[in-house]
Design a protein around this motif. Structure first.
Motif, short mmCIF file in Angstrom:
data_model
loop_
_atom_site.label_atom_id
_atom_site.label_comp_id
_atom_site.label_asym_id
_atom_site.label_seq_id
_atom_site.Cartn_x
_atom_site.Cartn_y
_atom_site.Cartn_z
N VAL A 143 26.40 64.59 1.27
CA VAL A 143 26.27 64.03 2.62
C VAL A 143 26.92 62.65 2.62
O VAL A 143 27.17 62.07 1.55
CB VAL A 143 24.78 63.92 3.03
CG1 VAL A 143 24.11 65.29 3.00
CG2 VAL A 143 24.03 62.93 2.16
N PRO A 144 27.22 62.10 3.80
CA PRO A 144 27.82 60.77 3.84
C PRO A 144 26.97 59.72 3.15
O PRO A 144 25.74 59.73 3.24
CB PRO A 144 27.94 60.48 5.35
CG PRO A 144 27.99 61.84 5.99
CD PRO A 144 27.11 62.71 5.15
N MET A 147 23.40 57.81 4.31
CA MET A 147 22.71 58.56 5.37
C MET A 147 21.23 58.72 5.04
O MET A 147 20.85 59.05 3.93
CB MET A 147 23.35 59.95 5.55
CG MET A 147 22.61 60.85 6.53
SD MET A 147 23.46 62.44 6.84
CE MET A 147 24.46 61.98 8.25
N THR A 148 20.38 58.48 6.02
CA THR A 148 18.95 58.70 5.85
C THR A 148 18.61 60.17 6.10
O THR A 148 19.37 60.90 6.74
CB THR A 148 18.13 57.84 6.81
OG1 THR A 148 18.39 58.26 8.15
CG2 THR A 148 18.45 56.36 6.65
N VAL A 149 17.45 60.56 5.61
CA VAL A 149 16.98 61.92 5.89
C VAL A 149 16.81 62.11 7.38
O VAL A 149 17.18 63.15 7.94
CB VAL A 149 15.66 62.19 5.14
CG1 VAL A 149 15.05 63.52 5.59
CG2 VAL A 149 15.89 62.20 3.64
N ALA A 150 16.24 61.11 8.07
CA ALA A 150 16.02 61.23 9.51
C ALA A 150 17.33 61.44 10.26
O ALA A 150 17.40 62.24 11.20
CB ALA A 150 15.31 59.97 10.04
N ALA A 151 18.39 60.74 9.85
CA ALA A 151 19.69 60.91 10.51
C ALA A 151 20.24 62.31 10.29
O ALA A 151 20.81 62.93 11.21
CB ALA A 151 20.68 59.86 9.99
N ASP A 183 16.77 58.35 1.30
CA ASP A 183 18.17 58.65 1.04
C ASP A 183 18.39 60.16 1.06
O ASP A 183 17.88 60.90 0.23
CB ASP A 183 18.57 58.09 -0.33
CG ASP A 183 20.06 58.13 -0.58
OD1 ASP A 183 20.73 59.08 -0.14
OD2 ASP A 183 20.58 57.21 -1.25
N MET A 184 19.19 60.64 2.02
CA MET A 184 19.42 62.07 2.15
C MET A 184 20.16 62.64 0.96
O MET A 184 19.93 63.80 0.57
CB MET A 184 20.21 62.35 3.44
CG MET A 184 20.43 63.83 3.70
SD MET A 184 18.87 64.77 3.79
CE MET A 184 19.43 66.40 3.26
N GLN A 185 21.04 61.86 0.32
CA GLN A 185 21.76 62.39 -0.82
C GLN A 185 20.81 62.71 -1.97
O GLN A 185 20.97 63.72 -2.67
CB GLN A 185 22.83 61.42 -1.29
CG GLN A 185 23.70 61.95 -2.42
CD GLN A 185 24.39 63.25 -2.04
OE1 GLN A 185 25.22 63.27 -1.14
NE2 GLN A 185 24.03 64.35 -2.70
N ILE A 186 19.80 61.88 -2.17
CA ILE A 186 18.83 62.14 -3.23
C ILE A 186 18.04 63.40 -2.92
O ILE A 186 17.80 64.24 -3.80
CB ILE A 186 17.90 60.93 -3.43
CG1 ILE A 186 18.70 59.69 -3.82
CG2 ILE A 186 16.84 61.24 -4.48
CD1 ILE A 186 19.41 59.82 -5.15
#
Length: 437
Positions: A143-144, A147-151, A183-186
């Motif tokens: 993901v970018p 980027m947050t999980v919420a986004a 953190d969405m990447q994590i």
């Protein structure tokens, strides 16, 4: 003439899961290890409180089948995962929310079937959930940056029912950080290695024993049998880098792995000005709390599953410990992340949790609150774009380990183990390279 290299004397500071992993790996690589631990019980923030076999854990933890390094480390020191862990197909069943249970089918059919039959959702919500997971897989779980999980949830059109009933409990359980910051990447890394890997990778692994007996104590016994030193109740006060290694409270070592929790790390870093930037980064780390409430129920009370979720109150996950350990009628309730409960005293927290359990499961009416454990700095806050600490330091013989140090996972047992292995291998490579030159 004996041309073999003399074993290096190395120190590992901290006998949590990261320090244990580092100590075992360094011992395997023929170094002589001294393992320091400030407390009397090994395990760090994932340890037993009180005496075995009746002590409570300092919080309820679970593992995943994807935790390959932890499982391999357990086996290598004689701790049998098949005996010490209850393996259960993934079941995220949230009372008042979403229920997701994966069948024991081959991958990826088990995930597709689980998503397609998730309860608590209408057909449209199930389709959005499945589409989001497929989209993430097509992007190879990238993901970018920042980027947050919420986004990501908003971008994939998850909607309030999915966000509140499924994603928020999952994110808090996995990352202990609210979706607006997480953190969405994590999270994508965790989903990649569990749901998108082999079928067994998504299994829940629930400890049948206390967390110190799960890995730290077998590892310490393994080290002791091979002549390595363990010093419990020994709080290190000072680390001084020297040309040929590191002095730890005046004792010389050829190298050192510093594997303490972030809140203890700053005070242990050398006073040398070259460490000022690292100390500043350590001091900037934010933390998230975890509260664990232990309760005793009437004899024979049971939940439908060993682990159940709750929505709409402060209780998030309930563990029926009698289903996976010898602690009959004992229940552990986990409250992850921040909330209004942080301002309440322990008595009020216990009373509210007990009331929430009784409202959802009448068989738990009248539970006795045994203990409330508040870890206000249980994990680092796994926030989007947050730089992780590096394994290396300004001194070539001093390396860092811990769940907050460079790895792809949030603050988990597997992240801690991986960081310990990485630091040990780096120190070993440096020592051997210097011996060759």
């Amino acid at each position: 003439m004996d041309l073999r290299l003399k074993p290096a004397q190395v120190a590992v500071i901290g006998a949590g899961y990261a320090g244990i992993a580092a100590a075992v790996e360094l011992a395997r690589r023929d170094h002589r290890v001294t393992l320091f631990e400030a407390g009397r019980v090994a395990g760090g923030r994932a340890r037993r409180l009180g005496q075995a076999p009746h002590g409570l854990d300092n919080g309820q933890h679970l593992l995943l089948g994807a935790y390959s390094e932890t499982l391999a480390l357990m086996r290598s020191v004689g701790a049998d995962p098949d005996r010490l862990l209850l393996r259960h197909p993934l079941a995220l069943d949230v009372a008042g929310g979403v229920g997701l249970r994966l069948p024991t089918w081959p991958a990826p059919l088990h995930v597709l079937a689980g998503l397609a039959t998730a309860t608590g959702l209408d057909r449209s919500a199930r389709a959005r959930l499945l589409a989001a997971m497929l989209r993430l897989q097509l992007a190879r779980f990238r993901v970018p940056a920042g980027m947050t999980v919420a986004a990501w949830l908003a971008a994939t059109g998850q909607g309030p029912a999915l966000v509140d009933g499924f994603w928020t409990p999952l994110v808090l359980a996995a990352m202990n950080t609210p979706p607006a910051k997480a953190d969405m990447q994590i999270l994508a890394n965790v989903l990649r290695d569990s749901l998108a890997a082999g079928r067994a990778a998504s299994d829940l692994l629930i400890p049948r024993t206390d967390l110190s007996a799960l890995l730290p104590e077998p590892a310490i016994a393994w080290l002791g049998a091979r002549g390595h030193a363990y010093r419990p109740g020994c709080r290190v006060q000072r680390i001084v880098p020297v040309d040929a290694g590191v002095d730890v409270d005046g004792q010389h070592f050829d190298g050192c792995v510093l594997a303490t929790a972030p809140q203890h790390l700053s005070a242990l870093l050398p006073a040398d000005r070259s460490f000022d930037d690292l100390r500043s980064r350590v001091n900037s780390i934010a933390f998230q709390p975890i509260y664990t409430v232990y309760l005793r129920a009437r004899t024979g009370a049971r939940l439908p599953l060993p682990m159940m979720g709750l929505a709409g109150g402060i209780a998030q996950w309930v563990f029926d410990r009698g289903q996976f350990s010898d602690q009959e009628d004992l229940f552990a309730v986990v409250i992850s992340g921040p909330g209004a409960h942080e301002a309440w005293d322990h008595a009020e927290i216990g009373q509210r949790v007990a009331a929430e359990l009784a409202q959802q499961w009448p068989q738990l009416d009248g539970v006795e609150v045994l203990k409330v454990i508040a870890e206000r700095r249980a994990t680092f806050s796994c926030e989007a774009g947050m730089p992780r600490l590096r394994t290396d330091t300004p001194h070539a013989r001093l390396w860092l380990a811990g769940d907050g140090v460079q790895n792809e996972y949030p603050a988990t047992i597997e992240g801690a183990v991986r960081s310990g292995l990485t630091a040990a291998r780096a120190l070993d490579a440096g020592l051997k390279q210097e011996n060759r030159t």
